[in-house]
Design a protein around this motif. Structure first.
Motif, short mmCIF file in Angstrom:
data_model
loop_
_atom_site.label_atom_id
_atom_site.label_comp_id
_atom_site.label_asym_id
_atom_site.label_seq_id
_atom_site.Cartn_x
_atom_site.Cartn_y
_atom_site.Cartn_z
N LEU A 168 0.82 -1.21 0.00
CA LEU A 168 0.00 0.00 0.00
C LEU A 168 0.86 1.26 0.00
CD1 LEU A 168 -2.85 -0.96 2.49
CD2 LEU A 168 -3.08 -0.56 0.05
N ALA A 169 2.07 1.15 0.57
CA ALA A 169 2.99 2.29 0.59
C ALA A 169 3.75 2.42 -0.73
CB ALA A 169 3.98 2.14 1.74
N GLY A 170 3.43 1.57 -1.71
CA GLY A 170 4.08 1.65 -3.02
C GLY A 170 5.31 0.78 -3.17
N ILE A 171 5.60 -0.07 -2.18
CA ILE A 171 6.77 -0.96 -2.26
C ILE A 171 6.32 -2.29 -2.86
CG2 ILE A 171 8.62 -2.07 -0.96
CD1 ILE A 171 8.67 1.02 -0.94
N GLU A 172 6.86 -2.63 -4.01
CA GLU A 172 6.46 -3.86 -4.68
C GLU A 172 7.13 -5.07 -4.03
OE1 GLU A 172 7.36 -3.43 -8.80
OE2 GLU A 172 6.07 -1.67 -9.07
N THR A 173 6.47 -6.22 -4.09
CA THR A 173 7.02 -7.46 -3.52
C THR A 173 8.34 -7.82 -4.19
OG1 THR A 173 4.79 -8.22 -3.01
CG2 THR A 173 6.52 -9.90 -3.06
N ALA A 174 8.46 -7.55 -5.50
CA ALA A 174 9.71 -7.84 -6.22
C ALA A 174 10.89 -7.07 -5.63
CB ALA A 174 9.54 -7.51 -7.70
N ILE A 271 -6.21 5.91 -3.06
CA ILE A 271 -5.54 5.46 -1.83
C ILE A 271 -4.45 6.45 -1.43
CG2 ILE A 271 -3.67 4.00 -2.75
CD1 ILE A 271 -4.68 1.89 -0.68
N SER A 272 -3.85 7.10 -2.41
CA SER A 272 -2.83 8.11 -2.10
C SER A 272 -3.46 9.27 -1.33
CB SER A 272 -2.20 8.62 -3.40
OG SER A 272 -1.30 9.66 -3.12
N ARG A 273 -4.67 9.69 -1.74
CA ARG A 273 -5.37 10.76 -1.04
C ARG A 273 -5.72 10.34 0.39
NH1 ARG A 273 -8.09 14.74 -4.07
NH2 ARG A 273 -8.54 15.67 -2.05
N PHE A 274 -6.18 9.10 0.55
CA PHE A 274 -6.55 8.62 1.88
C PHE A 274 -5.33 8.52 2.79
CE2 PHE A 274 -10.45 6.10 0.15
CZ PHE A 274 -11.10 7.30 -0.08
N GLN A 275 -4.23 7.98 2.25
CA GLN A 275 -3.03 7.80 3.07
C GLN A 275 -2.41 9.14 3.47
OE1 GLN A 275 -0.85 5.16 0.42
NE2 GLN A 275 -1.08 3.48 1.86
N ILE A 282 -5.89 0.60 5.88
CA ILE A 282 -6.73 0.66 4.68
C ILE A 282 -6.67 -0.69 3.99
CG2 ILE A 282 -7.13 1.79 2.47
CD1 ILE A 282 -5.62 4.24 3.58
N ALA A 283 -7.82 -1.30 3.76
CA ALA A 283 -7.88 -2.58 3.04
C ALA A 283 -8.27 -2.30 1.59
CB ALA A 283 -8.90 -3.50 3.69
N LEU A 284 -7.52 -2.90 0.69
CA LEU A 284 -7.73 -2.72 -0.74
C LEU A 284 -8.31 -4.00 -1.32
CD1 LEU A 284 -7.14 -0.39 -2.70
CD2 LEU A 284 -4.94 -1.47 -3.20
N LEU A 285 -9.46 -3.92 -1.99
CA LEU A 285 -10.13 -5.11 -2.51
C LEU A 285 -10.46 -4.93 -3.99
CD1 LEU A 285 -12.57 -5.81 0.45
CD2 LEU A 285 -10.78 -7.35 -0.33
N HIS A 286 -9.70 -5.61 -4.85
CA HIS A 286 -10.02 -5.59 -6.28
C HIS A 286 -9.40 -6.81 -6.95
CE1 HIS A 286 -5.93 -4.30 -7.21
NE2 HIS A 286 -6.06 -3.27 -6.40
N SER A 287 -9.72 -7.03 -8.22
CA SER A 287 -9.31 -8.24 -8.92
C SER A 287 -7.83 -8.27 -9.26
CB SER A 287 -10.13 -8.38 -10.22
OG SER A 287 -9.92 -7.24 -11.05
N GLY A 288 -7.12 -7.16 -9.08
CA GLY A 288 -5.70 -7.13 -9.39
C GLY A 288 -4.84 -7.75 -8.30
N LYS A 305 -10.45 -4.72 11.64
CA LYS A 305 -9.10 -4.17 11.73
C LYS A 305 -8.95 -2.97 10.78
CE LYS A 305 -4.21 -5.26 11.02
NZ LYS A 305 -3.21 -6.29 10.66
N ALA A 306 -9.48 -3.08 9.57
CA ALA A 306 -9.37 -2.01 8.58
C ALA A 306 -10.44 -0.96 8.83
CB ALA A 306 -9.49 -2.56 7.16
N SER A 307 -10.03 0.28 8.86
CA SER A 307 -10.98 1.38 9.06
C SER A 307 -11.57 1.85 7.74
CB SER A 307 -10.29 2.56 9.75
OG SER A 307 -9.80 2.18 11.01
N ILE A 308 -10.75 1.84 6.69
CA ILE A 308 -11.21 2.25 5.35
C ILE A 308 -11.09 1.05 4.44
CG2 ILE A 308 -10.82 3.79 3.39
CD1 ILE A 308 -9.60 5.81 5.33
N ILE A 309 -12.15 0.74 3.73
CA ILE A 309 -12.13 -0.35 2.76
C ILE A 309 -12.36 0.27 1.40
CG2 ILE A 309 -13.27 -2.48 2.00
CD1 ILE A 309 -13.50 -1.26 5.63
#
Length: 740
Positions: A168-174, A271-275, A282-288, A305-309
Motif C-alpha cells: 500500500l505504501a508503493g513498495i512492490e514485492t519484487a 488510496i494516495s489521497r486517503f493515506q 486501509i484494506a484494498l479489494l479488487h481483482s488485481g 481491523k481495517a478502518s477504510i475499505i
C-alpha cells in the motif's frame, strides 16, 4: 412401559446454500456436536452429486422440522469454520440480492467470499511479514531508488511490517525479494493481528468552500441513520475533499468506511489521497490482487481491523462489523453493473445495504445517472450540488470542430493541431481521447471493396500492429494474420480505414516528433504496474501528449493537462440504445473535465460531423444538468426506465429460428397470465445478431409495478431454464444498463 430404544433419534440438520445453478438451498445432516458448534454464516464442505462443494449455512433447522420423505439426507463432509464469517446483515443483503436479481442463492453467496475461502482453505492464513536483517546496508543499495525507499520504510519498523502495508505504501514485492537476495531483509510467516489500528490525521484538512461545507454538514447531521445523498459536483469541484471531511468524523466514532470506485485504475490516486490524510489501516479489494492478499484484505475488513475499505464493484458484499458510511465515487459508471453471471448493480445494492446498516450512503459524480436524478425527483435521495471548481481552477470551454469542412492531417483537424502546438510550446500537457483501441477498425480492398470480417461475428476485424501485425475481433477474441493480398480478387493493396489509438499514436509522433506520446488503453496497460508508472509520469510538470480510451475519463486528476481533444464521438450520437445519449454526454463531460484542473485554464476541442446535434450544443453551454432534465422528460413521456421497471432476456443458440420460436412461446404464456401488467418487446435479434458463431436474440419486459414484474418473472423464468434445449444459453438481466 415402552422401550426407550425404539424412540426415534433426533436428526440434526442445517440448510446450506450450495454454489450450483439451482434456486434452492439444501438440507444436510450433522452430528449433535457439530450442530452445537455450527453457526449461520459459516462454511461447510458438502457432497453434491459427484462433487465436494463449499456451501454457506443459512439456517439451523429445529429438531421438529418435518423431513421430506422423497429425499435421502446426506451428512456434511466437514464443518470448515468455528465461527460465522458472514454476519446476519450481509446474509440478509445476499438473500435480498438473489431474490431481486433472480439468481441462484448459492452462487450469490460465493460472490461474497475471496477465492481461497471458496476453495475450502482455512480462514487463519498466515501473514507475510518483512523484517530488516541489516540496519547498516546503505552501501549495498546505492543504485536502486526503489530498494532505497523500501529500506527506509523497513528501518522505521524494526520489529517488521506486513507485506500488505508495504504494498500500500508503493513498495512492490519484487523489490522486497531483491533486498532479501542481498540478505538485507527476510520474509517470515506470522499469525495475523486483527486488532484495529487507531485513526489519526496525517494532514490537516483543507478549508471547504460554501458548497462543500453545506454538503458536509448535510451528511453529518444524519451520520448515524440511513439517508441517501447524490453529490452532484462539477469535474474538479472537490468531491473527494467532501468525502474526506465526512470520513474523518465517521472514523473518529470507531466506524468503518466503505469506498467503491468503478475500476482498478482509480485506486492508486484514491488510496494516495486517503493515506496522505489518515493514519489508519486501509484494506484494498479488487481483482488485481493475488488470492492470498485479497483474503488478508478481506479479513482485515471482516474483523474490523481495517478502518477504510477501498474496492471495486464486488467489495459491496464485504462483511464489515462497524460500517458507518458508504461512498460510491463516479456512481454513473457502467462498471458498477456486473455484465455476466450474477448481474447485480453495486449502486443499487449499496443503497439497500446502507438501509440495512442504518448509515448514510453518498453517490458522487460530475455526471450523475438519469436513474439517480429520478430518485432525487421521487424524494428517495437528497441532491447536494458543488457548483464551482476547487481553488482557482475554472471550468474548461468546449469548442466544436466541423469535420465536414475542416482541413485535416491524419484525421486530426488543422485547427486542433495548431492548438496542440501552442500548449506544448508553453510546456503544458495535452490529452487526446479516442474510444477505439487498435490501429484501424476496418481493413478494406481498394479494388473490390472486400472487408476483413470476423467469420464468427457480425463485425469487422480490427487491425493491430502490436506485438505483430494481425487482425483481432474485439467481440469474440478471434485473431488472424493480416492477409498479404485481397482474398477475393488478389489485389495487392489492402487499406486500413478509420482510426484506433495505435494509429493516432503514430500520427501524433509524426506531427510532434519532439514530444513524448503516452498511450493509455487496454493493450498498453496490460502489464502489472504499468498504469501506475504512466500516472506518476503525468503528475510531473513536463510537456507530453496523453492519448487513450475511456480509461482516461474516470475521475483522474491531471493537474498539467490544459487541452483535451476528443477526436470522434459520433457513433454514440447514432446508437439505437435508449441510454446511448446519456452515456455519450457523460463521456464527453468526464473527458472534458480532465482539462484545466491546475493553475491554467483548460479548453476542450471536439471533432464531429454533427456539430449541430442538440446534445452537443447543450453540453457546449456547459449544462449536463439541463441535458439530464430533458432526458427525464423524454423518458417519462415514452414510459421508459426509470419510469417503468425492466428486465432483459438474452438468448443464444446455433439458430436464430430456435431463439425466436422458444422466446415467442414463453412470451405468449406470460402475456396470457400477467393480467396485462407486463408489456413485452420482442423477441427480436440482438443488435449484434451473430457473435462467436452463435445467434443472439433479446426480449424486454416492462412494467410500472416492480413487485408484480418480479412476481410473474420468478416461476416463469425458472420454467424457461428447465425447458430450454441443452444447446441454448439464457440469461436474465434485471434493470439492464445495456441492450447489446
Amino acid at each position: 412401559m415402552p422401550d426407550s430404544t425404539l424412540d426415534p433419534q433426533p436428526v440434526y440438520r442445517i440448510r446450506v446454500a450450495v454454489p450450483v445453478y439451482l434456486y434452492d438451498c439444501f438440507d444436510y445432516m450433522l452430528s449433535a456436536a457439530q450442530y452445537q458448534q455450527a453457526e449461520v454464516g459459516a462454511r461447510v464442505l458438502v457432497s453434491f452429486g459427484r462433487q465436494n462443494l463449499v456451501g454457506i449455512i443459512v439456517e439451523k433447522l429445529a429438531l421438529d422440522t418435518p423431513i421430506d420423505p422423497r429425499f435421502k439426507l446426506k451428512a456434511i463432509s466437514e464443518l470448515l469454520d468455528e465461527q460465522a464469517i458472514l454476519d446476519p446483515k450481509v446474509l440478509t443483503l445476499l438473500t435480498w440480492s438473489a431474490q431481486y436479481y433472480q439468481f441462484p442463492i448459492g452462487e450469490v453467496m460465493q460472490s461474497a467470499l475471496p477465492s481461497l475461502l471458496r476453495q475450502a482453505k482455512p480462514y487463519n492464513l498466515l501473514a507475510r511479514t518483512w523484517k530488516l536483517l541489516d540496519a547498516h546496508a546503505e552501501t549495498k543499495i546505492t543504485r536502486s531508488e526503489k530498494q532505497q525507499e523500501a529500506y527506509k520504510i523497513l528501518k522505521l519498523h524494526p520489529s517488521g511490517t506486513s507485506e500488505n502495508i508495504l504494498n500500500l505504501a508503493g513498495i512492490e514485492t519484487a523489490t522486497l525479494k531483491a533486498l532479501a537476495n542481498k540478505e538485507i531483509c527476510a520474509c517470515v510467516l506470522e499469525a495475523q493481528d486483527f486488532s484495529p489500528m487507531p485513526v489519526t490525521l496525517a494532514q490537516m484538512p483543507l478549508t471547504p468552500n460554501p458548497d462543500q461545507k453545506k454538503a458536509i454538514d448535510s451528511v453529518l447531521k444524519v451520520r448515524q441513520q440511513y439517508k441517501a445523498f447524490l453529490l452532484d459536483g462539477l469535474t474538479g469541484s472537490g468531491k473527494t475533499e467532501v468525502y474526506l471531511h465526512i470520513m474523518h468524523e465517521v472514523l473518529k466514532q470507531g466506524k468503518q468506511v466503505l469506498v467503491l470506485v468503478p475500476e482498478i485504475g482509480l485506486t492508486p490516486q484514491t488510496i494516495s489521497r486517503f493515506q496522505s490524510r489518515f493514519h489508519c489501516h486501509i484494506a484494498l479489494l479488487h481483482s488485481g490482487l493475488n488470492d492470498s492478499k485479497r483474503l488478508q484484505a478481506w479479513q482485515a475488513a471482516q474483523t474490523g481491523k481495517a478502518s477504510i475499505i477501498l474496492g471495486t464493484r464486488s467489495a459491496i458484499y464485504t462483511p464489515l462489523p462497524n460500517l458507518g458510511l458508504i461512498i460510491l465515487d463516479e456512481e454513473h459508471d457502467l462498471s458498477f453493473k456486473q455484465q455476466e453471471g450474477f448481474r447485480y448493480h453495486a449502486r443499487d445494492v449499496a443503497l439497500y445495504r446502507a438501509h440495512l446498516e442504518n448509515c448514510p450512503v453518498i453517490l458522487g459524480s460530475a455526471t450523475p445517472s438519469i436513474d439517480s436524478y429520478a430518485l432525487v425527483d421521487q424524494g428517495k435521495m437528497q441532491c447536494l450540488e458543488l457548483n464551482q471548481r476547487a481553488g482557482t481552477a475554472l471550468m474548461p470551454k468546449i469548442h466544436l470542430i466541423d469535420l465536414k469542412i475542416a482541413k485535416k492531417q491524419h484525421g486530426i483537424s488543422q485547427q486542433l493541431i495548431d492548438e496542440i502546438k501552442k500548449r506544448l510550446a508553453k510546456k503544458e500537457q495535452v490529452l487526446v481521447f479516442l474510444n477505439r483501441r487498435g490501429y484501424a477498425p476496418v481493413l478494406i480492398c481498394e479494388s473490390c471493396a472486400w472487408q476483413a470480417k470476423c467469420p464468427n461475428c457480425d463485425a469487422n476485424f480490427t487491425l493491430h500492429h502490436q506485438p505483430y501485425t494481425h487482425l483481432h475481433c474485439h467481440h469474440c477474441g478471434t485473431i488472424h494474420r493480416k492477409p498479404e493480398q485481397c482474398p477475393a480478387c488478389n489485389h495487392a493493396e489492402l487499406k486500413p480505414i478509420g482510426m484506433g489509438t495505435a494509429k493516432v499514436e503514430d500520427s501524433l509522433n509524426e506531427l510532434f516528433p519532439n514530444v513524448d506520446v503516452i498511450r493509455v488503453d487496454r493493450d498498453s496497460t496490460s502489464r502489472v504496474g504499468s498504469w501506475q508508472k504512466i500516472y506518476d509520469r503525468i503528475q510531473r510538470s513536463e510537456p507530453l501528449i496523453l492519448l487513450g480510451t475511456q480509461m482516461l475519463a474516470k475521475g483522474h486528476h491531471f493537474p498539467y493537462v490544459t487541452l483535451v481533444a476528443i477526436l470522434d464521438i459520433d457513433s454514440g450520437l447514432l446508437s439505437v440504445d435508449i441510454r446511448a445519449p446519456e452515456r455519450t454526454a457523460q463521456l464527453i463531460v468526464q473527458v472534458a473535465g480532465r482539462a484545466g484542473r491546475g493553475e491554467h485554464k483548460g479548453d476542450v476541442y471536439l471533432q464531429s460531423v454533427r456539430p449541430d446535434h442538440p446534445l452537443l450544443t447543450t453540453l457546449v453551454e456547459g449544462d449536463y444538468r439541463k441535458f439530464a432534465k430533458q432526458s427525464l422528460k423524454e423518458r417519462k413521456a415514452a414510459q421508459l426506465p426509470p419510469y417503468r421497471y425492466s428486465a432483459l432476456i438474452r438468448c443464444e443458440s446455433k439458430s436464430q429460428e430456435l431463439n425466436q420460436q422458444f422466446l415467442q412461446q414463453h412470451a405468449q404464456w406470460l402475456r396470457e397470465h400477467s393480467e396485462q401488467l407486463i408489456e413485452i418487446w420482442g423477441p427480436i435479434p440482438a443488435p449484434m445478431e451473430r457473435k462467436a458463431g452463435r445467434f443472439h436474440a433479446h426480449m424486454v419486459l416492462l412494467s410500472k409495478d416492480r413487485a408484480r414484474l418480479h412476481f410473474y418473472i420468478r416461476n416463469w423464468w425458472q420454467n424457461m431454464l428447465h425447458e430450454k434445449p441443452s444447446s441454448m444459453k439464457l440469461s436474465l438481466d434485471i434493470d439492464p444498463q445495456e441492450f447489446s
